[in-house]
Design a protein around this motif. Structure first.
Motif, PDB file in Angstrom:
ATOM      1  N   UNK B  95       2.138  13.305  40.078  1.00  0.00           N
ATOM      2  CA  UNK B  95       1.291  12.878  38.960  1.00  0.00           C
ATOM      3  C   UNK B  95       1.970  11.765  38.167  1.00  0.00           C
ATOM      4  N   UNK B  96       3.273  11.900  37.952  1.00  0.00           N
ATOM      5  CA  UNK B  96       3.995  10.864  37.201  1.00  0.00           C
ATOM      6  C   UNK B  96       3.896   9.536  37.940  1.00  0.00           C
ATOM      7  N   UNK B  97       4.102   9.579  39.264  1.00  0.00           N
ATOM      8  CA  UNK B  97       3.989   8.361  40.061  1.00  0.00           C
ATOM      9  C   UNK B  97       2.569   7.814  40.044  1.00  0.00           C
ATOM     10  N   UNK B 132      10.988  11.993  36.552  1.00  0.00           N
ATOM     11  CA  UNK B 132      10.471  13.359  36.398  1.00  0.00           C
ATOM     12  C   UNK B 132      11.371  14.382  37.082  1.00  0.00           C
ATOM     13  N   UNK B 133      12.043  13.983  38.158  1.00  0.00           N
ATOM     14  CA  UNK B 133      12.938  14.915  38.851  1.00  0.00           C
ATOM     15  C   UNK B 133      14.350  14.844  38.289  1.00  0.00           C
ATOM     16  N   UNK B 149      12.365  26.956  37.370  1.00  0.00           N
ATOM     17  CA  UNK B 149      11.521  26.998  36.180  1.00  0.00           C
ATOM     18  C   UNK B 149      11.362  25.621  35.567  1.00  0.00           C
ATOM     19  N   UNK B 150      12.457  24.898  35.506  1.00  0.00           N
ATOM     20  CA  UNK B 150      12.448  23.602  34.840  1.00  0.00           C
ATOM     21  C   UNK B 150      11.495  22.637  35.553  1.00  0.00           C
ATOM     22  N   UNK B 151      11.606  22.548  36.873  1.00  0.00           N
ATOM     23  CA  UNK B 151      10.733  21.617  37.588  1.00  0.00           C
ATOM     24  C   UNK B 151       9.280  22.073  37.492  1.00  0.00           C
ATOM     25  N   UNK B 152       9.092  23.393  37.510  1.00  0.00           N
ATOM     26  CA  UNK B 152       7.737  23.937  37.398  1.00  0.00           C
ATOM     27  C   UNK B 152       7.118  23.558  36.050  1.00  0.00           C
ATOM     28  N   UNK B 153       7.898  23.677  34.987  1.00  0.00           N
ATOM     29  CA  UNK B 153       7.397  23.341  33.654  1.00  0.00           C
ATOM     30  C   UNK B 153       7.070  21.860  33.537  1.00  0.00           C
ATOM     31  N   UNK B 154       7.875  21.047  34.213  1.00  0.00           N
ATOM     32  CA  UNK B 154       7.635  19.598  34.162  1.00  0.00           C
ATOM     33  C   UNK B 154       6.251  19.263  34.735  1.00  0.00           C
ATOM     34  N   UNK B 156       3.510  20.884  34.159  1.00  0.00           N
ATOM     35  CA  UNK B 156       2.509  21.013  33.103  1.00  0.00           C
ATOM     36  C   UNK B 156       2.570  19.826  32.163  1.00  0.00           C
ATOM     37  N   UNK B 157       3.774  19.379  31.880  1.00  0.00           N
ATOM     38  CA  UNK B 157       3.909  18.206  31.013  1.00  0.00           C
ATOM     39  C   UNK B 157       3.200  17.022  31.663  1.00  0.00           C
ATOM     40  N   UNK B 158       3.415  16.842  32.969  1.00  0.00           N
ATOM     41  CA  UNK B 158       2.803  15.712  33.659  1.00  0.00           C
ATOM     42  C   UNK B 158       1.280  15.839  33.646  1.00  0.00           C
ATOM     43  N   UNK B 159       0.778  17.046  33.884  1.00  0.00           N
ATOM     44  CA  UNK B 159      -0.668  17.242  33.897  1.00  0.00           C
ATOM     45  C   UNK B 159      -1.276  16.874  32.546  1.00  0.00           C
ATOM     46  N   UNK B 160      -0.634  17.324  31.466  1.00  0.00           N
ATOM     47  CA  UNK B 160      -1.164  17.039  30.138  1.00  0.00           C
ATOM     48  C   UNK B 160      -1.102  15.543  29.820  1.00  0.00           C
ATOM     49  N   UNK B 161      -0.022  14.924  30.284  1.00  0.00           N
ATOM     50  CA  UNK B 161       0.128  13.493  30.056  1.00  0.00           C
ATOM     51  C   UNK B 161      -0.993  12.732  30.759  1.00  0.00           C
ATOM     52  N   UNK B 162      -1.275  13.115  32.004  1.00  0.00           N
ATOM     53  CA  UNK B 162      -2.347  12.466  32.750  1.00  0.00           C
ATOM     54  C   UNK B 162      -3.684  12.729  32.059  1.00  0.00           C
ATOM     55  N   UNK B 163      -3.901  13.982  31.612  1.00  0.00           N
ATOM     56  CA  UNK B 163      -5.154  14.312  30.922  1.00  0.00           C
ATOM     57  C   UNK B 163      -5.346  13.417  29.709  1.00  0.00           C
TER      58      UNK B 163
END
Lengths: 513, 362
Positions: B95-97, B132-133, B149-154, B156-163
């Motif tokens: 998503x970040x890319x 992002x990684x 956990x950390x990568x998994x949480x990232x 959600x951040x990316x999804x919200x940013x895209x939204x």
């Protein structure tokens, strides 16, 4: 000499693991109201023997009596039911639980669980014996000594009246040790039977009433502590000198020079316990410097500090390139040390965990030291394959092929692969830790021979060993560590086993009586 | 009593034969379940599934492109996995890319020549994925935080940013979506080769597969990754800087996920939504595991997964079955494949010896 009926008697206990006989026909009595010290060198079978009492192992032959009645201890639960509790070297606590929660964990009382009642019972135990522990403190907030206290209280809470402590002071500071001993005395006076596994003579003298000695899995004898001298105990522990006929060529004096100069080296481990205290010595070219000492006296830290793997508190480690140029090794990592042109080889104690990669084959393991060579971003396996073949040939490594993962090889062959690789680098300093541990006689002599050849080539060899007979016959000089301090440096050709043994157990050696 | 005993190494031919045999058994089981549950002829259902992936040249090309995209993400995760760094943040890194690519297309679409735009998109999306990684990698290397956990949480951040940016760039206003970006000018769209819009992606990923295989097995960095993954203390012992290798490897992992994001936005979808990664970041975990982190075998495992999913939608439309039925079949086949791995590594021994020594003496 027996004044009370023994609480527990072990009769003719034997136990072997594969070809290794850990215990051979050991008989031992443990009395109530007494602290028994179980003394012996590393690998003498102390822990195995006690594990059979606490239900972790089951003896191959022999039997155990409790209060004169023959019993079967088939599991740790059986042991608990007989009132036997063991405090292991490695604590088994849940970090996010409180002391109370850890103590009651796994208990199967009927009905609703009452944590408040448990807490007050724990408080009561603590008050009785003078333990300093807060039942509501979380384990992750505790010091090592507090964790140990929780383990002891856990055992008492379950009603143990025979307590086995496996080297309890190894992780403690001297002040904490004093506190522990005070509590142990209170428990003894309360009529409990206590066994403390140790190889520290001063602690044996300090805490125990009686001392039983094991050597190479066999029971050697026992003494009343107050009537025994340190020298007697050491002699019983190390046994008489055995001749092994290991070759020891005289060092080539003509080219002899100082290679490594360690000055006032002090190292603390991650818990802040001092592991090396103001250690100074010199290692010369063309000699084997032995390091003797009870396990955990700082040998590992010393080698790792020289190899650039251990952060150092203070002091210096100098490497003499030649008469003029001197390099400081402290603050260097292994890569920087190699970049300075210092070829320092290291055969660590943990062969598969540190020296090699178990899942990789011989070729890839040979490449560990050399893979950076050249400017190409790709690896060159040709040389490593060649080296692997050479090591297999020269050291007679028994392996299906050089593409076999090293973890599939036997212990001796693993060691040959590791030593072969380290020697192939043509080192100027060779550090080795317990190089022959677990090896059969032939492999051991092959290793001695390899070390002697390195010595002949002018390498400064540092050999950390546990078998005193080997140290006495192989090494030119022996540095004895005792509790992280240098107890003395002796000439390997003139010293005796007793002298080294005493220096290991007591700073500076010598008898106290 | 049942004991599980580790097997000695099995010859390659035998283990391959067992795996193929098991897929056959899985197909028979699927067939029986199909017949019982739907009353349809399983052979016909299988034929329809094959139709779904290979029924027409167009379907074949779409299938190939989808395999390539999934394979790209799997290849991206592999270096991290070889290092035993469980990067579950593929979704967020894609998503970040993708976000970076879309931003370039929208903001620079009419300002720079197309070739330059694609170059900028490439750099931006690779950098965004890498960033992002790199964040969880840095914390893992410095403070030993839990990377899973950390990568998994990232994600959600990316999804919200895209939204958020979907609303900023929504087109037409009020639609809540971006729509096709640069529909008229096609600026930032990846070029077609001989009129084929899928071929470029397939070729790029094919190159990447070979490259990753060489990188992991024959490069010095790949060797370092293996050593760190197998034994960090051995790595330190030979002077490999573990934290440096962790961060470097995750930058590569994230960069390739970011690249996959660019392929998705610039190459196939030409738009940006929060679901553009479509779970590939997680499916790729399975693809990589099934292939035991071997890039060449991943061609097969990603092919299998895509074939099953295309087949599933085909039978759903042809027979009017619920889409879930295809997923059931996929699940059964994967269950068999993963189950075999257990029986190839271990064997089960029945014995009655437990407690014998106690009884003898007691």
């Amino acid at each position: 000499m027996q004044v009370t009926k023994p609480a527990v008697s072990m009769h003719g206990i034997s136990k072997s693991f594969g070809a290794v006989q850990a215990n051979k026909n050991v008989s031992l009595d443990i009395n109530r109201g007494e602290v028994l010290a179980l003394l012996g060198e590393n690998g003498s079978g102390k822990t195995t023997l006690m594990n059979m009492l606490s239900g972790i192992y089951y003896p191959d032959s022999g039997y155990i009596e409790i209060d004169g009645k023959r019993v079967e201890i088939g599991s740790p639960k059986d042991a608990f039911d007989y009132g036997i509790g063991m405090i292991h070297q490695h604590f088994k606590l849940v970090n996010v639980f409180t002391a109370t929660e850890n103590i009651v964990l796994g208990l199967k009382d009927k009905g609703k669980f009452d944590l408040a009642a448990a807490t007050s019972k724990i408080q009561q135990i603590c008050d009785t014996y003078g333990f300093d522990v807060d039942p509501n403190q979380k384990v992750y907030d505790m010091s090592v000594s507090q964790k140990q206290t929780v383990e002891i209280v856990k055992v008492l809470y379950r009603g143990a009246d025979l307590l086995i402590l496996d080297e309890p002071t190894a992780v403690l500071t001297p002040q904490e040790t004093d506190k522990l001993f005070a509590v142990l005395r209170n428990m003894r006076d309360d009529g409990k039977a206590i066994i403390i596994i140790t190889h520290k003579l001063n602690e044996v003298k300090d805490i125990s009433d009686r001392v039983a000695v094991l050597r190479k899995g066999e029971y050697v004898g026992e003494m009343v502590t107050s009537e025994a001298t340190t020298a007697e105990m050491t002699n019983m522990m190390v046994g008489r000198q055995v001749t092994l006929n290991i070759d020891r060529p005289d060092p080539e004096m003509k080219y002899r020079m100082e290679r490594i100069r360690v000055k006032n080296l002090t190292v603390k481990n991650r818990e802040g316990v001092t592991k090396l205290d103001n250690v100074s010595f010199t290692a010369f070219t063309g000699e084997i410097l032995g390091i003797a000492g009870i396990s955990g006296s700082g040998q590992k830290e010393l080698l790792e500090a020289i190899a650039g793997l251990q952060p150092v508190e203070s002091g210096s480690i100098e490497y003499n390139v030649d008469d003029e140029q001197v390099e400081q090794l402290i603050g260097m990592d292994p890569l920087k040390i190699a970049d300075m042109g210092v070829v320092l080889s290291f055969v660590p104690e943990d062969r598969l965990g540190m020296g090699l990669v178990g899942s990789m084959d011989l070729t890839d393991n040979m490449m560990l030291r050399s893979f950076r060579r050249g400017t190409s971003p790709l690896t060159n396996r040709k040389e490593s394959r060649h080296l692997a073949e050479l090591v297999v040939d020269e050291l007679e490594v028994s392996t299906p092929s050089i593409s076999t993962p090293v973890s599939k090889l036997s212990g001796g062959n693993v060691q040959k692969v590791l030593v072969g690789r380290e020697i192939a680098a043509a080192p100027t300093v060779l550090l080795s830790a317990y190089a022959v541990r677990g090896l059969d006689v032939n492999s051991s002599y092959l290793i001695y021979d390899l070390l002697n050849r390195q010595k002949g080539n002018g390498v400064a060899v540092i050999y950390v060993g546990e078998d005193l007979d080997v140290l006495l016959e192989l090494c030119d000089r022996i540095l004895v560590l005792c509790g992280g301090k240098v107890s003395g440096i002796v000439d390997g050709r003139t010293t005796t086993k007793n002298e080294v043994g005493l220096m290991m157990t007591k700073l500076g050696g010598g008898d106290d009586q | 009593m049942i004991h599980v005993v580790k097997r000695k190494e099995m010859p390659l031919a035998q283990s391959v034969a067992i795996r193929l045999g098991v897929i056959g058994v899985a197909l028979v089981v699927c067939g029986i379940i199909t017949a019982i549950a739907t009353g349809l002829n399983p052979i016909g259902v299988y034929a329809t599934m094959i139709q779904g992936s290979f029924g027409s040249p167009r379907k074949v090309w779409i299938m190939l492109q989808e395999v390539a995209l999934l394979l790209c993400v799997s290849l991206a995760l592999t270096p991290a996995f070889r290092m035993k760094f469980w990067n579950l943040g593929g979704e967020g890194q894609i998503l970040a890319g993708g976000l970076a690519s879309a931003a370039c297309m929208i903001l620079l679409g009419d300002k720079v020549p197309n070739a330059a735009l694609i170059a900028i998109m490439f750099v931006a999306s690779v950098a965004a994925g890498a960033l992002w990684a790199a964040v969880p990698a840095f914390f893992k290397a410095k403070f030993n935080t839990n990377e899973t956990l950390f990568t998994l949480m990232m994600n959600y951040v990316a999804t919200q940013l895209v939204a958020f940016y979907v609303i900023v760039w929504e087109n037409p206003k009020g639609s809540g979506t971006i729509g096709v970006i640069n529909q008229q000018s096609s600026a930032g769209w990846l070029p077609t080769i001989a009129g084929n819009k899928h071929l470029l992606i397939v070729l790029l990923v094919a190159l990447l597969t070979v490259g990753m295989y060489v990188y992991l097995n024959y490069s010095k960095q790949g060797y370092e990754i293996s050593v760190v993954g197998e034994s960090p203390s051995t790595a330190r012992y030979v002077g490999i800087k573990v934290s440096k290798v962790i961060v470097r490897t995750l930058i590569i992992s994230g960069a390739l996920c970011g690249f996959a994001g660019m392929l998705l936005v610039g190459g196939s979808a030409h738009t940006l939504t929060t679901s553009i990664a479509a779970g590939r970041g997680f499916t790729a975990v399975m693809v990589a595991w099934l292939a035991k982190f071997n890039p060449l075998i991943m061609i097969g495992s990603s092919g299998l997964i895509e074939f099953m999913s295309h087949g599933a939608s085909e039978i759903a439309t042809t027979y009017g079955l619920n889409q879930s039925f295809g997923d059931i079949l996929t699940g059964i086949i994967l269950f068999f494949i993963i189950g075999t791995e257990f029986f190839i590594t271990y064997r089960v021994v029945l014995s009655h010896n437990k407690g014998k020594s106690v009884e003898e003496l007691g």
